[in-house]
Design a protein around this motif. Structure first.
Motif, PDB file in Angstrom:
ATOM      1  N   VAL A  89      51.729  33.416  34.366  1.00 21.88           N
ATOM      2  CA  VAL A  89      51.816  34.759  34.939  1.00 21.88           C
ATOM      3  C   VAL A  89      50.432  35.128  35.449  1.00 21.88           C
ATOM      4  O   VAL A  89      49.472  35.211  34.667  1.00 21.88           O
ATOM      5  CB  VAL A  89      52.321  35.783  33.910  1.00 21.88           C
ATOM      6  N   ARG A  90      50.297  35.320  36.767  1.00 26.34           N
ATOM      7  CA  ARG A  90      48.990  35.579  37.373  1.00 26.34           C
ATOM      8  C   ARG A  90      48.660  37.075  37.435  1.00 26.34           C
ATOM      9  O   ARG A  90      47.536  37.478  37.298  1.00 26.34           O
ATOM     10  CB  ARG A  90      48.972  34.995  38.791  1.00 26.34           C
ATOM     11  N   GLU A  91      49.660  37.885  37.669  1.00 22.41           N
ATOM     12  CA  GLU A  91      49.385  39.307  37.925  1.00 22.41           C
ATOM     13  C   GLU A  91      50.566  40.119  37.432  1.00 22.41           C
ATOM     14  O   GLU A  91      51.730  39.749  37.640  1.00 22.41           O
ATOM     15  CB  GLU A  91      49.178  39.532  39.432  1.00 22.41           C
ATOM     16  N   LYS A 146      52.237  44.044  37.249  1.00 21.07           N
ATOM     17  CA  LYS A 146      52.234  45.445  37.660  1.00 21.07           C
ATOM     18  C   LYS A 146      53.426  46.153  37.015  1.00 21.07           C
ATOM     19  O   LYS A 146      54.241  45.531  36.323  1.00 21.07           O
ATOM     20  CB  LYS A 146      52.322  45.561  39.191  1.00 21.07           C
ATOM     21  N   SER A 159      56.420  44.666  39.201  1.00 19.70           N
ATOM     22  CA  SER A 159      56.418  43.292  39.696  1.00 19.70           C
ATOM     23  C   SER A 159      55.459  42.446  38.879  1.00 19.70           C
ATOM     24  O   SER A 159      54.562  42.973  38.205  1.00 19.70           O
ATOM     25  CB  SER A 159      56.025  43.235  41.174  1.00 19.70           C
ATOM     26  N   VAL A 160      55.696  41.149  38.910  1.00 19.96           N
ATOM     27  CA  VAL A 160      54.763  40.182  38.344  1.00 19.96           C
ATOM     28  C   VAL A 160      54.574  39.072  39.364  1.00 19.96           C
ATOM     29  O   VAL A 160      55.457  38.807  40.187  1.00 19.96           O
ATOM     30  CB  VAL A 160      55.276  39.592  37.007  1.00 19.96           C
ATOM     31  N   ALA A 161      53.409  38.422  39.331  1.00 19.14           N
ATOM     32  CA  ALA A 161      53.131  37.271  40.182  1.00 19.14           C
ATOM     33  C   ALA A 161      53.142  36.029  39.314  1.00 19.14           C
ATOM     34  O   ALA A 161      52.431  35.951  38.306  1.00 19.14           O
ATOM     35  CB  ALA A 161      51.790  37.420  40.888  1.00 19.14           C
ATOM     36  N   ALA A 200      53.014  31.682  39.017  1.00 23.00           N
ATOM     37  CA  ALA A 200      52.489  30.481  39.663  1.00 23.00           C
ATOM     38  C   ALA A 200      52.905  29.279  38.832  1.00 23.00           C
ATOM     39  O   ALA A 200      53.032  29.364  37.597  1.00 23.00           O
ATOM     40  CB  ALA A 200      50.968  30.545  39.787  1.00 23.00           C
ATOM     41  N   ASN A 218      40.051  40.869  43.680  1.00 22.23           N
ATOM     42  CA  ASN A 218      41.417  40.961  43.168  1.00 22.23           C
ATOM     43  C   ASN A 218      42.090  42.153  43.835  1.00 22.23           C
ATOM     44  O   ASN A 218      41.532  42.743  44.781  1.00 22.23           O
ATOM     45  CB  ASN A 218      41.439  41.045  41.636  1.00 22.23           C
TER      46      ASN A 218
END
Length: 1305
Positions: A453-455, A457, A460-462, A464, A606
């Protein structure tokens, strides 16, 4: 005419005015004091006078002439609307109308009867009536020439079995006009009719007649044609027989040796180019030894039927010659000799591998399937075959089969480990050959790895991850991300995620490992850099030492780290190492050298922002070499002048120089004399910074900069200026000019609209760059804004006693800013002050209320943007505030007037907008239908609609819409076609009744359901029974002979039609049929006479084929039986475009005593068309025709595609329907679009009912191309493409603003 005068008044009275009383009158008054004249113009409103003559007649032929006249001298006070032309034969008293609405002063009269004498007259028409006529002189309709005489008797040459060349001479008399062409006809000796030999007009004096029947005799005649028509035919030629001259055949073509052995030679050849006019019956092969003279025949005397032969029983290693001859009915032809000599010996061939096209590509097999590699091989002697796998060994499951002509590798139940390169090697005494085949086994990929999990919010999540280690033999095309909601906690939502890979084979991997519970919330921090204070100053490092710059970093999410040096990204090399973690980063440079000096910048970025920090570094080292060349000038016996460039790298300090001089003679170099250390300094310094930096001429993408020279140039001339700019939120300065600027102004281009920029300027001389000038204030890149131009002149749209509605169009120039509204002003025509009706109105139409009834008003409008209001528009036409009267009219386009096509069972609504004042009454009407009960009618003041639910075939027809008010009446007819099964056939009848048969006949249904009836169902029922029995469901005619009836029984029959939408309503016979039988004989005392054979005329019964048409689905078989009668039995011919149809296995005809049968197998679109049927016997010749319609997908729509009404987000496309609808009505069109920057097409709509569409939601400024296809019930047509079109406003804002801006200077 009466004149009355008093002391104060004079009156001129003209009673019963006629048009000649119109004109200019002058009232003249005179006394001792002088004379006064007053001109008065009188216009008498009457029908016009006669047109001005004479009525000229030109271009007279047997069928037409041209009339011309001048307008009337008196137009009756109203403009001439049109003219009426009439004609009369001099032998008659009545006039007939030639044309009733002629707008011009001339007209072409056609359809005259040759030889008749005519008088013409012309009458002018205005709104008061028809004027008096202008008559012409009598004229006779005749040509100034006559048809030509006959050409000479035709002669024939170059006769073959199916063609002849016919020649003839020109007519002696051309009839007074140039010969335009010839008509050549032929007649078969066995026939009675002359037939035309050509389709196009003949202009030459010779023609090759084709399509003749072998062995038949033909005669020919020819006639000439000029403008008067076709002349008399020539005398017929003698009869000529269609046949080929026969000769022995030519030599066989391409003879060659295909193989040899120690005792045989194999030969092959092709048929002769010339067969001598007769079929080839066989071939003769002859052989002889090279040293012998006698040829020996190797084949049977009658010849060999094939075109290859092997000569055997030869002597090993002997040399031979071979030759081949062809045989026809005229004998043996010329020989074809094999070139050179042939040695009888075993043939040696090196190995050959023939890989087909599929094996040259990558062979793809799904997992668990079977791999088969079939390879054709050659080689003599038979080569040894070896299969290998390039990487590893071949599976134990592999099976290898080898023959003399092929080898095959088979592996059952393959898996991903069977993928790879398979090598095939052939080897024999003559050589070695290798080839390879690439095999790919398509299997499921492995799971993606390292899912993180990179990011995170709030919403939402980012994620990879890394691709699967195994792709399953096919490229990974996409990933599927799945989530599930974990156990909820208070005020937070937790999720788990995993990823599944999918490859090009369509196979899915196992899911990756889960991310574990993830709580979604916003948690971001801007990047931060924490660095030791020692890095704030210049970092000094000696050559060979290690430079290390490290920093602590922070930020959420983890920032992206980048290191740059002197503006360029640093690449890791052997001496340079960058190590970063989530909280630290460091760069290490080992074995420093002088070129490692410079500015190192650390940048973190970022979603919360960007942060950069610079560290300056200086490496102390000996300087680099001075820049060459070392120039020697001013050389004398005692001195010289040396010059060179400073070192490119000074080693971190300012350089000093030491000089030494040594003398040289022929015995060597002397001792050196050294100088003291000196610094190389210029006698000047860098200039002062430029001053007075100003920015002018700002647009959305450029700015112009001006500045003043520095106060001091540093003792050296200014060589140029360097300009830099920086965006408001950026840390870096960017150079504007690549080369130095010598002027004191420059234009900065390539700016981003809306961004703010600041600038600075450097001066440069031989000593270097000055300090920068003072930085300019921040300036926003945007176009200058002005007040807009005025809107268009307002138009009066409507009026009442107290209200007037006006409308206008937006201004051509918006001043560089959007128009936000409009101001409407009005005043009475007799007033000077304007009143404001409304301000900041957003629309382009407004109703001004509270006006005085009967008063006359004018209006004007101003447009408004953020700068202000424009000048007023032009003033509108005056309008009185009163109820407006307008004749009723329909507001519909041409598309609405087209036939509306509806499928049975569907609902349809016809909506018609209209106008009229007072509001007209609305009336809908359809013959023989009460629309009040069948339809739902809804009407308003401006629109009316008619809706019918669940349409049937009875709803087809014409719908009349009538509007009526006190001024006038308007009528509109709309046509609706409901696609349904057909109605009942009409006029069913029973005839030709016998004891076991009867003939039914009927007419086509009055209502065909919107599509042609192509088939009929026939049923029967005995009077004593209730059940109907099907006789046939495949009748294509309007009659049918019912057989196998029971003698004495009473029958009822019924017939129902079928179209492409289904079987329709049946129609029944009224009463049962009773059979009667009659015969007549002549009798005397000796007994009954024999019947006499009657001579009956030929009849071709096409009643069973509505409109002489049959229908067949493309690819299907057709069998059509057409009844024929006549005695003796007629000879039948089927032709197309005048050419008799040649029978083939696919398309042929059969003739019986009662009919001609047309057989067509595997029909295709080219079979569609008209076919002529000719029947001939001694009683005469009868002709008919049949149309074959092949039901297939339609042809492409007809272009070009017209692109119109282009706006910033839409275009309108229009095209024509296909020429060929495939035998079935086009149901819809499919419209596609693509941006010209990509090759992918996307669908706009697949249900376009008419040949026009407005395409919406396009991207402004993008270039598009559109594609249209037609569709019917049998498929989709080929496409047509439009020209490329750019979606934009019909004018350019920027160009207008630029012109206006320049005009202000």
């Amino acid at each position: 005419m009466e004149i009355k005068s008093t002391l104060q008044r004079t009156t001129l009275t003209v009673k019963d005015c006629v048009r000649i009383d119109g004109g200019h009158y002058s009232l003249k008054l005179s006394n001792v004091g002088g004379t006064k004249s007053i001109p008065i113009t009188v216009k008498v409103l009457d029908r016009p006078g006669p047109p001005e003559g004479p009525l000229k007649i030109t271009g007279v032929t047997a069928e037409k002439c041209y009339l011309a006249w001048a307008p009337p001298l008196h137009d009756g006070g109203s403009s001439i609307s049109h003219y009426i032309i009439e004609k009369r034969e001099t032998s008659r008293l009545s006039w007939t109308v030639v044309a009733s609405d002629v707008q011009a002063l001339n007209h072409k009269v056609t359809k005259l009867l040759p030889g008749n004498e005519y008088i013409f007259r012309v009458m002018a028409v205005n709104k008061f009536g028809i004027g008096e006529p202008l008559e012409s002189e009598p004229v006779v309709a005749c040509n100034p020439y006559k048809p030509p005489g006959p050409p000479s008797v035709p002669e024939v040459s170059a006769i073959t079995k199916d063609s002849m060349i016919v020649t003839w001479g020109r007519p002696v008399d051309n009839g007074g006009a140039e010969i335009e062409g010839y008509i050549l006809e032929k007649r078969d000796k066995d026939g009675i009719r002359w037939t035309k030999c050509h389709k196009k007009r003949l202009t030459d004096l010779r023609f090759r007649v084709t399509g003749l029947t072998d062995g038949h005799f033909y005669e020919f005649r020819v006639s000439a044609e000029n403008a008067a028509g076709v002349g008399e035919s020539s005398e017929p030629s003698i009869f000529y027989r269609a046949c080929d001259a026969l000769y022995p055949p030519g030599p066989p073509s391409n003879p060659k040796v295909t193989d040899t052995s120690r005792s045989s030679v194999s030969l092959a050849w092709n048929k002769p180019i010339y067969d001598g006019g007769a079929p080839i019956k066989g071939y003769v092969v002859e052989v002889k030894e090279a040293t012998a003279d006698e040829w020996i025949t190797c084949t049977p005397p009658t010849g060999l039927q094939g075109k290859q032969f092997t000569v055997t029983k030869l002597k090993e290693n002997n040399e031979y010659n071979f030759r081949i001859c062809a045989i026809n009915s005229e004998g043996v032809g010329e020989p074809a000799i094999i070139p050179g000599t042939v040695i009888a010996a075993d043939k040696i061939e090196p190995p050959e591998i023939e890989l087909d096209a599929d094996l040259r590509k990558v062979v793809t097999v799904r997992a668990s399937g079977t791999l088969r590699l079939f390879v054709t091989i050659k080689g003599r002697p038979e080569p040894e075959v070896k299969w290998e796998k390039a990487e590893g060994t071949i599976s134990d499951r592999a099976q290898i089969e080898v023959t003399s002509s092929y080898t095959m590798l088979v592996i059952d139940n393959v898996n991903r480990f069977d993928s790879g390169r398979y090598n095939l090697t052939l080897e024999n005494n003559s050589g070695k050959k290798s080839a390879f085949v690439n095999v790919r086994v398509l299997d499921s990929p492995s799971a993606p790895v390292n899912l993180t999990v990179r990011e995170i919010k709030r919403d939402s999540v980012a994620l990879a991850w890394e691709p699967p280690l195994i792709d399953g033999g096919a490229k990974i095309t996409n990933y599927i991300i799945e989530k599930r909601e974990s156990t909820r906690k208070a005020y937070a939502t937790r999720y788990e995620f995993h990823v599944i890979a999918k490859n090009a084979a369509g196979l899915f991997s196992e899911p990756s490992e889960s991310t574990g519970p993830v709580t979604v919330k916003d948690d971001v921090d801007a990047p931060r850099i924490m660095m030791d204070v020692k890095f704030r100053d210049v970092v000094v490092v000696k050559a060979g030492e290690v430079l290390k710059i490290n920093a602590d970093i922070a930020g959420r999410p983890s920032p992206v780290i980048s290191w740059t040096k002197d503006g360029k990204e640093i690449e890791e090399k052997a001496r340079v190492e960058i190590v970063s973690t989530d909280h630290t980063t460091a760069i290490t440079v080992k074995d420093c050298i002088r070129r490692d000096s410079g500015q190192y910048v650390l940048t973190l970025q970022n979603v919360a922002g960007t942060r950069s920090l610079a560290v300056n570094c200086k490496v102390l080292d000996r300087p680099g070499p001075s820049a060459g060349p070392l120039e020697i000038t001013g050389l004398t016996a005692e001195k010289c002048h040396l010059s060179w460039g400073p070192p490119q790298e000074n080693g971190g300090t300012r350089n000093e120089y030491i000089f030494r001089v040594m003398g040289v003679n022929k015995y060597g170099v002397g001792e050196a004399l050294e100088s003291y250390a000196v610094k190389a300094l210029d006698p000047f310094t860098v200039p002062n910074p430029p001053k007075s930096l100003e920015i002018t001429s700002v647009t959305k993408d450029s700015m112009t900069l001006c500045w003043a020279r520095p106060d001091s140039d540093g003792g050296n001339e200014i060589a140029g200026y360097i300009i830099e700019r920086r965006e408001k939120n950026s840390l870096r300065w960017i150079r504007v000019n690549k080369k130095p600027v010598y002027d004191l102004r420059v234009k900065s281009l390539g700016l981003r609209e809306g961004c703010e920029y600041e600038y600075r300027v450097y001066a440069e001389n031989a000593a270097g760059l000055s300090l920068p000038s003072d930085t300019s204030p921040l300036i926003r890149a945007e176009d200058p804004v002005f007040i807009p131009s005025p809107p268009s002149k307002p138009k009066i749209l409507d009026s009442t006693r107290s209200n007037i509605t006006i409308g206008w169009t937006k201004p051509l120039f918006d001043g560089g800013a959007p128009v936000t509204g409009y101001t409407v002003e009005y005043k009475k025509t007799d007033e000077t002050d304007w009143s404001i009706a409304i301000q900041n109105l957003r629309g382009t139409e407004y109703t001004v209320i509270g006006l005085t009834s009967g008063s006359e008003y004018v209006f004007r409008v101003r447009s408004i943007n953020k700068v202000g209001a424009s000048d007023p528009s032009d003033v509108s036409e005056p309008q009185v505030a009163k109820e407006r009267e307008e004749e009723p009219a329909f507001d519909i386009d041409s598309e609405m007037r087209k036939t509306l096509i509806v499928k049975a069972g569907e609902s349809f609504t016809m909506t018609v907008p209209f106008r009229g004042k007072p509001v007209p009454n609305v009336m809908w009407n359809k013959p023989e239908t009460d629309l009040r009960t069948r339809a739902s009618i809804d009407s308003s003041d401006y629109c009316t609609s008619l809706t019918i639910e669940k349409a049937t075939r009875n709803d087809s027809g014409k719908y009349a819409l009538t509007l009526q008010n006190v001024l006038s009446t308007a009528t509109l007819t709309l046509v609706v076609k409901v696609l349904d099964s057909p109605g009942p056939p009409s006029n069913i009848a029973v005839k030709d009744v016998t004891k076991e048969s009867a003939v039914l006949s009927w007419d086509v249904p009055e209502n065909d359901g919107g599509a042609p009836v192509k088939n009929y169902y026939i049923e029967k029922r005995e009077a004593s029974k209730k059940a109907w029995v099907t006789i046939t469901n495949n009748c294509h005619r309007l009659s049918y002979k019912v057989t196998s009836l029971q003698e004495g029984a009473v029958y009822y029959f019924r017939v129902s039609g079928e179209n492409e939408f289904g079987v329709g309503v049946p129609t029944e016979t009224k009463e049962g049929n009773v059979d009667y039988f009659f015969r007549v004989c002549t009798e005397n005392q000796a007994g009954l006479s024999d019947p006499k054979e009657l001579l009956l005329p030929i009849t071709i019964d096409m009643k069973g084929f509505p409109h002489n048409t049959v229908y067949i689905r493309a690819g299907s078989n057709l069998k059509v039986e057409i009844p024929i009668s006549g005695k003796p039995l007629p000879k039948m011919t089927l032709s197309r475009d005048g050419v008799p149809l040649k029978a083939t296995m696919r398309f042929n005809t059969e003739t019986t005593a009662e009919s001609i049968i047309i057989n067509l197998k595997e029909s295709m679109a080219g079979d569609a068309g008209r076919y002529d049927i000719t029947a001939a016997n001694s009683s005469g010749t009868t002709k008919s025709f049949i149309n074959i319609v092949v039901l297939d997908r339609p042809g492409p729509p007809v272009g070009p595609v017209v692109v119109s009404d282009i706006t910033e987000e839409s275009v309108t496309l229009k095209w024509q329907p296909p020429h060929n609808d495939g035998g079935s009505q086009v149901t819809n069109y499919i419209v596609l679009k693509r941006e010209t920057s990509t090759a992918a097409w996307s669908e706009v709509s697949a249900t376009v009912a008419r040949s026009i569409i407005k395409v919406m939601k396009l991207t402004t400024g993008e270039e598009y191309q559109f594609r249209i296809k037609a569709e019917n019930r049998f498929g989709i047509s080929d496409h047509i493409d439009s020209q490329c079109v750019t979606v934009k406003l019909p004018y350019s804002k920027s160009s207008v603003s630029h012109i206006t801006f320049c005009s202000c200077f």
